[in-house]
Design an enzyme around this catalytic site. Structure first.
Site, PDB file in Angstrom:
ATOM      1  N   GLU A  18     -13.618  -9.895  -6.877  1.00  0.00           N
ATOM      2  CA  GLU A  18     -13.398 -10.726  -5.684  1.00  0.00           C
ATOM      3  C   GLU A  18     -14.188 -12.010  -5.873  1.00  0.00           C
ATOM      4  O   GLU A  18     -15.393 -11.975  -6.115  1.00  0.00           O
ATOM      5  CB  GLU A  18     -13.839  -9.969  -4.419  1.00  0.00           C
ATOM      6  CG  GLU A  18     -13.817 -10.774  -3.142  1.00  0.00           C
ATOM      7  CD  GLU A  18     -12.483 -11.472  -2.831  1.00  0.00           C
ATOM      8  OE1 GLU A  18     -11.444 -10.806  -2.806  1.00  0.00           O
ATOM      9  OE2 GLU A  18     -12.515 -12.713  -2.625  1.00  0.00           O
ATOM     10  N   SER A  36      -7.095  -2.426  -0.118  1.00  0.00           N
ATOM     11  CA  SER A  36      -6.713  -1.652  -1.309  1.00  0.00           C
ATOM     12  C   SER A  36      -7.878  -0.881  -1.931  1.00  0.00           C
ATOM     13  O   SER A  36      -7.680   0.272  -2.344  1.00  0.00           O
ATOM     14  CB  SER A  36      -6.027  -2.564  -2.335  1.00  0.00           C
ATOM     15  OG  SER A  36      -6.783  -3.717  -2.591  1.00  0.00           O
ATOM     16  N   GLY A  69     -10.521 -12.353 -11.225  1.00  0.00           N
ATOM     17  CA  GLY A  69      -9.963 -11.031 -11.505  1.00  0.00           C
ATOM     18  C   GLY A  69      -8.989 -11.017 -12.672  1.00  0.00           C
ATOM     19  O   GLY A  69      -8.846  -9.997 -13.347  1.00  0.00           O
ATOM     20  N   ASP A 110      -3.181  -8.666  -6.926  1.00  0.00           N
ATOM     21  CA  ASP A 110      -2.785  -9.029  -5.560  1.00  0.00           C
ATOM     22  C   ASP A 110      -3.377 -10.388  -5.174  1.00  0.00           C
ATOM     23  O   ASP A 110      -4.230 -10.480  -4.292  1.00  0.00           O
ATOM     24  CB  ASP A 110      -3.294  -7.918  -4.609  1.00  0.00           C
ATOM     25  CG  ASP A 110      -2.889  -8.162  -3.177  1.00  0.00           C
ATOM     26  OD1 ASP A 110      -1.949  -8.946  -2.930  1.00  0.00           O
ATOM     27  OD2 ASP A 110      -3.522  -7.558  -2.281  1.00  0.00           O
ATOM     28  N   HIS A 140      -7.902  -8.631  -7.266  1.00  0.00           N
ATOM     29  CA  HIS A 140      -8.147  -9.439  -6.065  1.00  0.00           C
ATOM     30  C   HIS A 140      -8.386  -8.454  -4.920  1.00  0.00           C
ATOM     31  O   HIS A 140      -7.464  -8.132  -4.168  1.00  0.00           O
ATOM     32  CB  HIS A 140      -6.944 -10.326  -5.743  1.00  0.00           C
ATOM     33  CG  HIS A 140      -6.608 -11.323  -6.810  1.00  0.00           C
ATOM     34  ND1 HIS A 140      -6.077 -10.967  -8.020  1.00  0.00           N
ATOM     35  CD2 HIS A 140      -6.738 -12.678  -6.838  1.00  0.00           C
ATOM     36  CE1 HIS A 140      -5.889 -12.059  -8.765  1.00  0.00           C
ATOM     37  NE2 HIS A 140      -6.282 -13.116  -8.056  1.00  0.00           N
ATOM     38  N   HIS A 170       0.820  -1.220   0.000  1.00  0.00           N
ATOM     39  CA  HIS A 170       0.000   0.000   0.000  1.00  0.00           C
ATOM     40  C   HIS A 170       0.859   1.277   0.000  1.00  0.00           C
ATOM     41  O   HIS A 170       0.390   2.326  -0.421  1.00  0.00           O
ATOM     42  CB  HIS A 170      -1.003  -0.042   1.169  1.00  0.00           C
ATOM     43  CG  HIS A 170      -1.987  -1.181   1.033  1.00  0.00           C
ATOM     44  ND1 HIS A 170      -2.530  -1.852   2.093  1.00  0.00           N
ATOM     45  CD2 HIS A 170      -2.508  -1.775  -0.077  1.00  0.00           C
ATOM     46  CE1 HIS A 170      -3.338  -2.810   1.647  1.00  0.00           C
ATOM     47  NE2 HIS A 170      -3.344  -2.786   0.339  1.00  0.00           N
TER      48      HIS A 170
HETATM   49  N1  SAM Z   1      -5.990  -6.488  -2.470  1.00  0.00           N
HETATM   50  C1  SAM Z   1      -6.456  -6.624  -1.098  1.00  0.00           C
HETATM   51  C2  SAM Z   1      -5.841  -5.521  -0.272  1.00  0.00           C
HETATM   52  O1  SAM Z   1      -4.728  -5.078  -0.593  1.00  0.00           O
HETATM   53  O2  SAM Z   1      -6.491  -5.065   0.667  1.00  0.00           O
HETATM   54  C3  SAM Z   1      -6.153  -7.966  -0.514  1.00  0.00           C
HETATM   55  C4  SAM Z   1      -6.499  -9.124  -1.375  1.00  0.00           C
HETATM   56  S1  SAM Z   1      -6.135 -10.705  -0.732  1.00  0.00           S
HETATM   57  C5  SAM Z   1      -4.404 -10.782  -0.724  1.00  0.00           C
HETATM   58  C6  SAM Z   1      -6.547 -11.726  -2.103  1.00  0.00           C
HETATM   59  C7  SAM Z   1      -8.053 -11.845  -2.350  1.00  0.00           C
HETATM   60  O3  SAM Z   1      -8.242 -12.443  -3.631  1.00  0.00           O
HETATM   61  C8  SAM Z   1      -8.796 -12.718  -1.367  1.00  0.00           C
HETATM   62  O4  SAM Z   1      -9.861 -11.980  -0.814  1.00  0.00           O
HETATM   63  C9  SAM Z   1      -9.331 -13.885  -2.221  1.00  0.00           C
HETATM   64  O5  SAM Z   1     -10.614 -14.328  -1.815  1.00  0.00           O
HETATM   65  C10 SAM Z   1      -9.387 -13.274  -3.581  1.00  0.00           C
HETATM   66  N2  SAM Z   1      -9.259 -14.173  -4.738  1.00  0.00           N
HETATM   67  C11 SAM Z   1      -8.594 -15.352  -4.815  1.00  0.00           C
HETATM   68  N3  SAM Z   1      -8.609 -15.806  -6.089  1.00  0.00           N
HETATM   69  C12 SAM Z   1      -9.272 -14.896  -6.834  1.00  0.00           C
HETATM   70  C13 SAM Z   1      -9.547 -14.746  -8.206  1.00  0.00           C
HETATM   71  N4  SAM Z   1      -9.176 -15.694  -9.093  1.00  0.00           N
HETATM   72  N5  SAM Z   1     -10.218 -13.662  -8.633  1.00  0.00           N
HETATM   73  C14 SAM Z   1     -10.613 -12.703  -7.752  1.00  0.00           C
HETATM   74  N6  SAM Z   1     -10.360 -12.770  -6.428  1.00  0.00           N
HETATM   75  C15 SAM Z   1      -9.696 -13.840  -5.971  1.00  0.00           C
END
Ligand code: SAM
Length: 280
Positions: A118, A100, A144, A164, A42, A19
């Site tokens: 998500e 994020s 995503g 992410d 993500h 971030h």
């Molecule tokens: N970007 C966020 C932040 O910085 O606050 C944190 C994201 S976290 C590391 C990863 C997220 O991706 C999780 O909530 C998970 O459920 C989601 N996720 C996993 N595979 C995914 C996909 N193929 N497409 C979208 N989201 C996905």
């Protein structure tokens, strides 16, 4: 079935790096008086409580945002990131961490657009509750990486894409590189930031070398580690690989990463890497 939940990890040292880089990119890109498209592949749910059972179980925030809170000697880019955390906490005590999408929403202007992806059903429901009614934001409960390809290039022709993943599936390391290459073919001038964890260094070496050989120009890498690489300790370090970074980013990270490595490093093992993977 996806099992990763960011609520266990919000505000840890990896979020601090991710971030800080993201706010530096926003800060630069939002100086221009033209609409920007932000796409978060993500997203997570966007808001996390440090009192939740998940956060209390790991207490990872103690190695991340908490040691930085209230300090007056933060390097400017870290202080800028901290302003976003302070704003999210309504200038009071540190009780919540902005994901994020919340940092993006706080920084973006009315003329900008957000795309949030998500896949986890509960995280998506929480995200929808957190951002419902905001017409700047489009949310999708779908993959995503596919969403990124489908939406490039954005109509604004100016875009910041945060990738992410949770890297729960081993093939994700390869998938993100393939997706970046495809997305870049459709939208070569976009700014892309890919987050990676260092659990096994070989996986990151491989990712770096594939990007170096991809034909994509102008790629920089920023990494913050709290411990030396280790096969036993899980994630000891994490980084952001940025394609088409603002020209100011490397200097800003030079100012920030030594401080973060010293402040958050464990047993004096903190370290950072700043590297130009491919020149402009
Ligand atoms: N970007 C966020 C932040 O910085 O606050 C944190 C994201 S976290 C590391 C990863 C997220 O991706 C999780 O909530 C998970 O459920 C989601 N996720 C996993 N595979 C995914 C996909 N193929 N497409 C979208 N989201 C996905």
């Amino acid at each position: 079935m996806l099992s990763y939940r960011h609520s266990f990890h919000a505000g840890n040292f990896a979020d601090v790096l991710k971030h800080t880089v993201a706010t530096s990119i926003f800060n630069y890109m939002l100086k221009k008086d033209k609409p920007l498209c932000y796409l978060d592949t993500h997203s997570g749910c966007g808001a996390y409580s440090f009192q939740s059972n998940e956060a209390q179980k790991t207490k990872e925030f103690n190695n991340g945002i908490f040691p930085l809170w209230g300090r007056e000697d933060l390097p400017v880019p870290v202080a800028r990131y901290m302003e976003q955390v302070v704003e999210f906490n309504a200038q009071t005590k540190l009780a919540h961490y902005p994901g994020s999408p919340s940092i993006a929403l706080q920084m973006l202007r009315d003329i900008d657009r957000l795309f949030l992806f998500e896949l986890h059903p509960n995280e998506f429901t929480n995200m929808r509750e957190n951002f419902s009614g905001n017409r700047q934001i489009k949310m999708a409960k779908s993959d995503g990486l596919q969403g990124l390809i489908a939406n490039m290039p954005p109509k604004e022709r100016r875009g910041f894409i945060l990738i992410d993943p949770s890297y729960e599936i081993k093939t994700e390391y390869q998938e993100v590189v393939d997706t970046l290459i495809q997305a870049h073919k459709r939208f070569a001038t976009g700014t892309y930031a890919l987050w990676y964890p260092v659990v096994k260094r070989a996986a990151i070496d491989q990712m770096e070398s594939e990007l170096v050989n991809s034909g994509i120009k102008n790629i920089q890498l920023f990494e913050l580690g709290i411990r030396a690489d280790s096969a036993e300790l899980g994630m000891t370090s994490s980084g952001m690989i940025v394609i088409n970074p603002p020209w100011t980013l490397q200097q800003e990270m030079q100012e920030s990463l030594p401080f973060l490595a010293k402040t958050l490093g464990q047993d004096g093992q903190g370290f950072y890497r700043i590297k130009t993977l491919v020149k402009e």
